[in-house]
Design a protein around this motif. Structure first.
Motif, PDB file in Angstrom:
ATOM      1  N   ASP A  94      15.587 -11.539  -2.046  1.00  0.00           N
ATOM      2  CA  ASP A  94      15.234 -10.966  -0.735  1.00  0.00           C
ATOM      3  C   ASP A  94      16.512 -10.612   0.021  1.00  0.00           C
ATOM      4  OD1 ASP A  94      12.530 -11.243  -1.107  1.00  0.00           O
ATOM      5  OD2 ASP A  94      12.321 -13.047   0.120  1.00  0.00           O
ATOM      6  N   PRO A  95      16.483  -9.523   0.795  1.00  0.00           N
ATOM      7  CA  PRO A  95      17.673  -9.178   1.586  1.00  0.00           C
ATOM      8  C   PRO A  95      17.920 -10.211   2.691  1.00  0.00           C
ATOM      9  CG  PRO A  95      15.856  -7.682   2.072  1.00  0.00           C
ATOM     10  CD  PRO A  95      15.405  -8.568   0.951  1.00  0.00           C
ATOM     11  N   PRO A  96      19.156 -10.325   3.161  1.00  0.00           N
ATOM     12  CA  PRO A  96      19.451 -11.271   4.237  1.00  0.00           C
ATOM     13  C   PRO A  96      18.698 -10.899   5.513  1.00  0.00           C
ATOM     14  CG  PRO A  96      21.362  -9.903   3.753  1.00  0.00           C
ATOM     15  CD  PRO A  96      20.332  -9.576   2.741  1.00  0.00           C
ATOM     16  N   THR A  97      18.413 -11.906   6.318  1.00  0.00           N
ATOM     17  CA  THR A  97      17.639 -11.683   7.541  1.00  0.00           C
ATOM     18  C   THR A  97      18.473 -11.856   8.803  1.00  0.00           C
ATOM     19  OG1 THR A  97      16.972 -13.995   7.564  1.00  0.00           O
ATOM     20  CG2 THR A  97      15.501 -12.439   6.443  1.00  0.00           C
ATOM     21  N   PHE A  98      19.723 -12.281   8.651  1.00  0.00           N
ATOM     22  CA  PHE A  98      20.574 -12.552   9.812  1.00  0.00           C
ATOM     23  C   PHE A  98      21.965 -11.982   9.588  1.00  0.00           C
ATOM     24  CE2 PHE A  98      23.725 -15.358  11.887  1.00  0.00           C
ATOM     25  CZ  PHE A  98      23.360 -15.185  13.195  1.00  0.00           C
ATOM     26  N   TYR A  99      22.523 -11.337  10.624  1.00  0.00           N
ATOM     27  CA  TYR A  99      23.889 -10.838  10.580  1.00  0.00           C
ATOM     28  C   TYR A  99      24.683 -11.490  11.706  1.00  0.00           C
ATOM     29  CZ  TYR A  99      27.949  -7.841  11.003  1.00  0.00           C
ATOM     30  OH  TYR A  99      29.231  -7.377  11.082  1.00  0.00           O
ATOM     31  N   SER A 100      25.741 -12.197  11.338  1.00  0.00           N
ATOM     32  CA  SER A 100      26.605 -12.836  12.334  1.00  0.00           C
ATOM     33  C   SER A 100      27.704 -11.862  12.728  1.00  0.00           C
ATOM     34  CB  SER A 100      27.224 -14.114  11.760  1.00  0.00           C
ATOM     35  OG  SER A 100      28.213 -14.612  12.645  1.00  0.00           O
ATOM     36  N   ARG A 101      27.651 -11.443  13.981  1.00  0.00           N
ATOM     37  CA  ARG A 101      28.687 -10.517  14.463  1.00  0.00           C
ATOM     38  C   ARG A 101      30.043 -11.208  14.539  1.00  0.00           C
ATOM     39  NH1 ARG A 101      25.504  -6.198  16.955  1.00  0.00           N
ATOM     40  NH2 ARG A 101      23.397  -6.976  17.177  1.00  0.00           N
ATOM     41  N   ALA A 102      30.046 -12.488  14.866  1.00  0.00           N
ATOM     42  CA  ALA A 102      31.300 -13.234  14.984  1.00  0.00           C
ATOM     43  C   ALA A 102      31.990 -13.393  13.627  1.00  0.00           C
ATOM     44  CB  ALA A 102      31.040 -14.597  15.604  1.00  0.00           C
TER      45      ALA A 102
ATOM     46  N   ASP B  87      12.323  -6.444   7.232  1.00  0.00           N
ATOM     47  CA  ASP B  87      12.403  -5.107   7.819  1.00  0.00           C
ATOM     48  C   ASP B  87      13.745  -4.954   8.538  1.00  0.00           C
ATOM     49  OD1 ASP B  87      11.339  -2.575   8.219  1.00  0.00           O
ATOM     50  OD2 ASP B  87      10.144  -3.151   9.955  1.00  0.00           O
ATOM     51  N   LYS B  88      13.864  -3.966   9.371  1.00  0.00           N
ATOM     52  CA  LYS B  88      15.117  -3.679  10.071  1.00  0.00           C
ATOM     53  C   LYS B  88      15.285  -4.538  11.324  1.00  0.00           C
ATOM     54  CE  LYS B  88      12.905  -0.009  12.598  1.00  0.00           C
ATOM     55  NZ  LYS B  88      12.638   1.363  12.721  1.00  0.00           N
ATOM     56  N   GLN B  89      16.517  -4.548  11.841  1.00  0.00           N
ATOM     57  CA  GLN B  89      16.810  -5.225  13.091  1.00  0.00           C
ATOM     58  C   GLN B  89      16.298  -4.383  14.249  1.00  0.00           C
ATOM     59  OE1 GLN B  89      21.037  -6.070  11.489  1.00  0.00           O
ATOM     60  NE2 GLN B  89      20.914  -7.088  13.468  1.00  0.00           N
ATOM     61  N   LEU B  90      15.868  -5.049  15.303  1.00  0.00           N
ATOM     62  CA  LEU B  90      15.433  -4.351  16.508  1.00  0.00           C
ATOM     63  C   LEU B  90      16.402  -4.644  17.644  1.00  0.00           C
ATOM     64  CD1 LEU B  90      11.567  -4.852  16.632  1.00  0.00           C
ATOM     65  CD2 LEU B  90      12.814  -2.815  16.002  1.00  0.00           C
TER      66      LEU B  90
END
Length: 99
Positions: free
Chosen positions: A24-32, A57-60
């Motif tokens: 499954d694709p990752p569900t969280f992106y850490s900007r830091a 799905d995509k980020q909102l």
């Protein structure tokens, strides 16, 4: 890690199943840290997990988390079988019936 072991033990203890798949694709992106992970877990009983699909799905907006959709396939219930009524005529009180 330790926290993951605790979650795994809880899942096993409660006879649950993880619906997430390894690919499954990752569900969280850490900007830091500029990294991705999958902290959201979908957990269910085995019978529910077998009929459930998980879609990332995509980020909102400004959220670091992506949407996750869980779809449960509804099982069609078999039609009720009509059973004609039956009577035990030997138990009938025919004298009362005649009146």
């Amino acid at each position: 890690d330790h926290k993951g072991d605790e979650v795994e033990d809880w899942i096993i203890t409660h006879n649950m199943v993880l619906i997430n798949k390894a690919d499954d694709p990752p569900t969280f992106y850490s900007r830091a840290w500029r990294s991705t992970s999958c902290p959201e877990l979908a957990i269910a009983t085995d019978d529910v997990a077998k009929i459930t699909s998980r879609e990332v799905d995509k980020q909102l907006g400004e959220s670091d988390h992506k949407l996750i959709f869980l779809t449960i396939e509804c099982q069609k219930t078999p039609p009720e079988i009509y059973q004609s009524p039956s009577w035990n005529f030997k138990k009938a009180n025919w004298e009362v019936f005649k009146k």
